[in-house]
Design a protein around this motif. Structure first.
Motif, PDB file in Angstrom:
ATOM      1  N   CYS A 126       0.856  -1.183   0.000  1.00 57.55           N
ATOM      2  CA  CYS A 126       0.000   0.000   0.000  1.00 57.55           C
ATOM      3  C   CYS A 126       0.898   1.241   0.000  1.00 57.55           C
ATOM      4  N   GLY A 143      -2.450   0.877   7.689  1.00 54.18           N
ATOM      5  CA  GLY A 143      -1.831  -0.115   6.826  1.00 54.18           C
ATOM      6  C   GLY A 143      -1.070   0.402   5.627  1.00 54.18           C
ATOM      7  N   ASP A 180      -9.731   5.553   4.335  1.00 50.00           N
ATOM      8  CA  ASP A 180      -8.959   4.449   4.879  1.00 50.00           C
ATOM      9  C   ASP A 180      -8.654   3.455   3.758  1.00 50.00           C
ATOM     10  N   ARG A 208      -8.143   0.348   3.833  1.00 52.31           N
ATOM     11  CA  ARG A 208      -8.873  -0.908   4.006  1.00 52.31           C
ATOM     12  C   ARG A 208     -10.301  -0.786   3.498  1.00 52.31           C
ATOM     13  N   TRP A 209     -10.835   0.440   3.493  1.00 56.19           N
ATOM     14  CA  TRP A 209     -12.171   0.700   2.956  1.00 56.19           C
ATOM     15  C   TRP A 209     -12.125   0.872   1.452  1.00 56.19           C
ATOM     16  N   LYS A 227     -11.819  -2.091  -1.245  1.00 60.19           N
ATOM     17  CA  LYS A 227     -13.020  -2.884  -1.507  1.00 60.19           C
ATOM     18  C   LYS A 227     -13.860  -2.316  -2.641  1.00 60.19           C
ATOM     19  N   MET A 279      -0.826  -2.982  10.583  1.00 60.00           N
ATOM     20  CA  MET A 279      -1.947  -3.500   9.813  1.00 60.00           C
ATOM     21  C   MET A 279      -1.510  -3.715   8.369  1.00 60.00           C
ATOM     22  N   VAL A 282      -3.098  -4.131   4.535  1.00 59.65           N
ATOM     23  CA  VAL A 282      -4.354  -3.817   3.857  1.00 59.65           C
ATOM     24  C   VAL A 282      -4.926  -5.045   3.170  1.00 59.65           C
ATOM     25  N   PHE A 283      -4.082  -5.796   2.479  1.00 57.07           N
ATOM     26  CA  PHE A 283      -4.532  -7.036   1.831  1.00 57.07           C
ATOM     27  C   PHE A 283      -3.315  -7.829   1.399  1.00 57.07           C
TER      28      PHE A 283
END
Length: 381
Positions: free
Chosen positions: A20, A97, A340, A342-343, A346, A378, A380-381
Motif C-alpha cells: 500500500c 496499513g 482508509d 482498508r475501505w 473494496k 496492519m 491492507v490485503f
C-alpha cells in the motif's frame, strides 16, 4: 521490530513487501518552526507580520471545531494536526496499513512570487530535518516532496537540482493556479529538471489568492463546495494544455500526478479530446490520440472518491477509464475526508486493486519494493 527499535529509532533488518502506497499525507510545521527556514530579507520583509504554518479558510462541516481535520490527529501538546511524525506513523501506517506515505506539505500563496518561492523552499529544508531525518524516518516509511513555485521556473529548476538526489524526496510538488497554462514554454525548465532526474511532478489542489484564485467562466463561486468542483475544471484545462501544446512530445519521459482534483471527469474528457483529435488531426502537431498521452503520462489520486448510490456504476466507470493505468491510492490524512485504505480497496475492481493500491505508486515514485518490517502494522490485503 521490537520496543528497542521504537525507543532507539533503529531501522529493523527484516523487510516486508510494499502492499500500500499512500500518495497524499499532509505534514504541518509546528508553530514558529517554518520561519527558521525562510531566508532574510524576505523573512522580515514579508513573513514576520504574517502567520506562517496556519491553515486557510475552509468551510468543512466541522471547521469551527477541528479545522477540517480528524479530531484524533491533533497531538496532546496542543499543536496542529499532523505536526507529530510519531502520531502520524501510528495512525496512517501502523493502524491503517499504508506501507509508504508521500508527504505533501500544503502552503498558501503569497502576493509576490519571491515570497511564494521562499515559503516553498523553506518547506523542503523543514521536511528534510523534521520528517525525513534519521530520528523521524528511522522506519523508512516517509517520502518527501520538493516544493517549488512554478511561477518562477528557473528558481524551481534550481530547487529541483538541489534536492533531487535526496534519498527520500520522490516528487516535485507544484500548484495549478498560476498563469499561463503549463503548455507554455516558460515552464520548460521545470519539466527539463524533473525529467533529467527522472522524478515525478505532482500538482496538489491549492486555494489561490488574488490573481491565482481559480475562477470558473461564469465568475466567482459563492461557496467552498463551488470551489471544490472548479478545481476539476482547472485540472482539465492543464491536462489539455500539456497534451495539445506538446509538453509530452518535448519531454517524453515526464510523469504528472494530479492530487485531490478528483478523477471521474477524465473519462469524458478523454472521449472529447480524442473526438477533437480525429476531426482536426491535420491541424495538430501532437503525435497520437490524447487519451494515450493521459494513460502513459498522467496519474490521478483516488481521494476524493465520488461514487453513486449504485456502486456497480462506479465499477463500470473504473473499467471504462482503465483505472489500473491512471489511479494512485491516496488517503488525504489528516483531513476529515480521509479515505482508509482498508475501505477503499473494496471499491476497486479486483483485477485493479494491486495496481492502484501499490504497483502504480512504486513505479510512479520509483520506490523500493520492500520496507523495514514493523511489528503490529496492519496489512491492507
Amino acid at each position: 521490530m521490537t520496543l528497542t527499535h521504537i525507543q532507539e529509532r533503529v531501522t529493523p533488518t527484516e523487510r516486508v513487501a510494499v502492499r500500500c502506497v499512500d500518495s497524499d499525507v499532509h505534514p504541518v510545521p509546528r508553530r514558529g518552526v517554518l520561519q527558521e527556514y525562510i531566508p532574510e530579507p524576505i523573512r522580515s520583509k514579508y513573513f514576520m507580520n504574517h502567520r506562517v504554518g496556519e491553515l486557510i479558510y475552509y468551510d468543512a462541516p466541522d471547521y469551527a471545531h477541528a479545522y477540517a481535520m480528524r479530531v484524533d490527529t491533533f497531538p496532546d501538546d496542543g499543536e496542529f494536526a499532523c505536526t507529530d511524525p510519531d502520531l502520524a506513523l501510528r495512525q496512517a501506517i501502523m493502524e491503517a496499513g499504508a506501507d509508504i506515505a508521500v508527504l505533501e506539505p500544503v502552503h498558501s500563496y503569497c502576493r509576490t512570487t519571491e515570497a511564494t518561492a521562499a515559503l516553498t523552499y523553506a518547506h523542503n529544508a523543514w521536511q528534510a530535518e523534521h520528517w525525513l531525518d534519521g530520528k523521524n524516518n528511522w522506519h523508512e516509511r516517509w517520502r518527501g516532496s520538493i516544493c517549488v513555485a512554478i511561477e518562477d521556473p528557473d528558481g524551481a529548476a534550481r530547487e529541483i537540482e538541489k534536492w533531487a538526489e535526496h534519498p527520500y524526496m520522490v516528487q516535485v510538488l507544484i500548484k495549478a493556479e498560476p498563469k499561463p497554462a503549463w503548455g507554455d514554454p516558460k515552464y520548460d525548465p521545470v519539466w527539463a529538471a524533473a525529467t533529467k532526474h527522472d522524478i515525478t511532478v505532482s500538482c496538489h489542489l491549492g486555494r489561490g489568492v488574488f490573481d491565482t484564485l481559480p475562477i470558473p467562466p461564469v465568475g466567482y463561486p459563492s461557496y467552498n463546495h463551488d470551489f471544490m468542483v472548479s478545481y476539476s475544471l482547472l485540472a482539465a484545462n492543464q491536462v489539455m494544455s500539456l497534451i495539445f501544446d506538446g509538453v509530452f512530445d518535448r519531454y517524453p519521459t515526464l510523469r504528472i500526478v494530479f492530487v485531490e482534483h478528483a478523477f471521474n471527469w477524465i473519462l469524458p474528457l478523454m472521449w472529447r479530446m480524442d473526438a477533437i483529435y480525429e476531426a482536426r488531426k491535420s491541424w495538430m502537431d501532437i503525435k497520437r490520440k490524447p487519451s494515450e498521452y493521459v494513460k502513459d503520462h498522467i496519474k490521478f489520486t483516488t481521494q476524493p472518491l465520488d461514487y453513486p448510490e449504485d456502486k456497480t456504476e462506479l465499477l463500470r466507470a473504473f473499467e471504462w477509464m482503465e483505472c489500473e493505468k491512471i489511479l494512485l491510492f491516496s488517503s488525504d490524512y489528516p483531513h476529515w475526508t480521509y479515505d482508509d485504505p482498508r475501505w477503499l480497496v473494496k471499491h476497486l475492481p479486483e483485477h485493479a486493486r494491486e495496481a492502484v493500491m501499490f504497483r502504480n505508486g512504486l513505479e510512479t515514485y520509483k520506490l523500493p519494493a520492500t520496507v523495514p518490517a514493523l511489528e503490529g502494522q496492519m496489512r491492507v490485503f
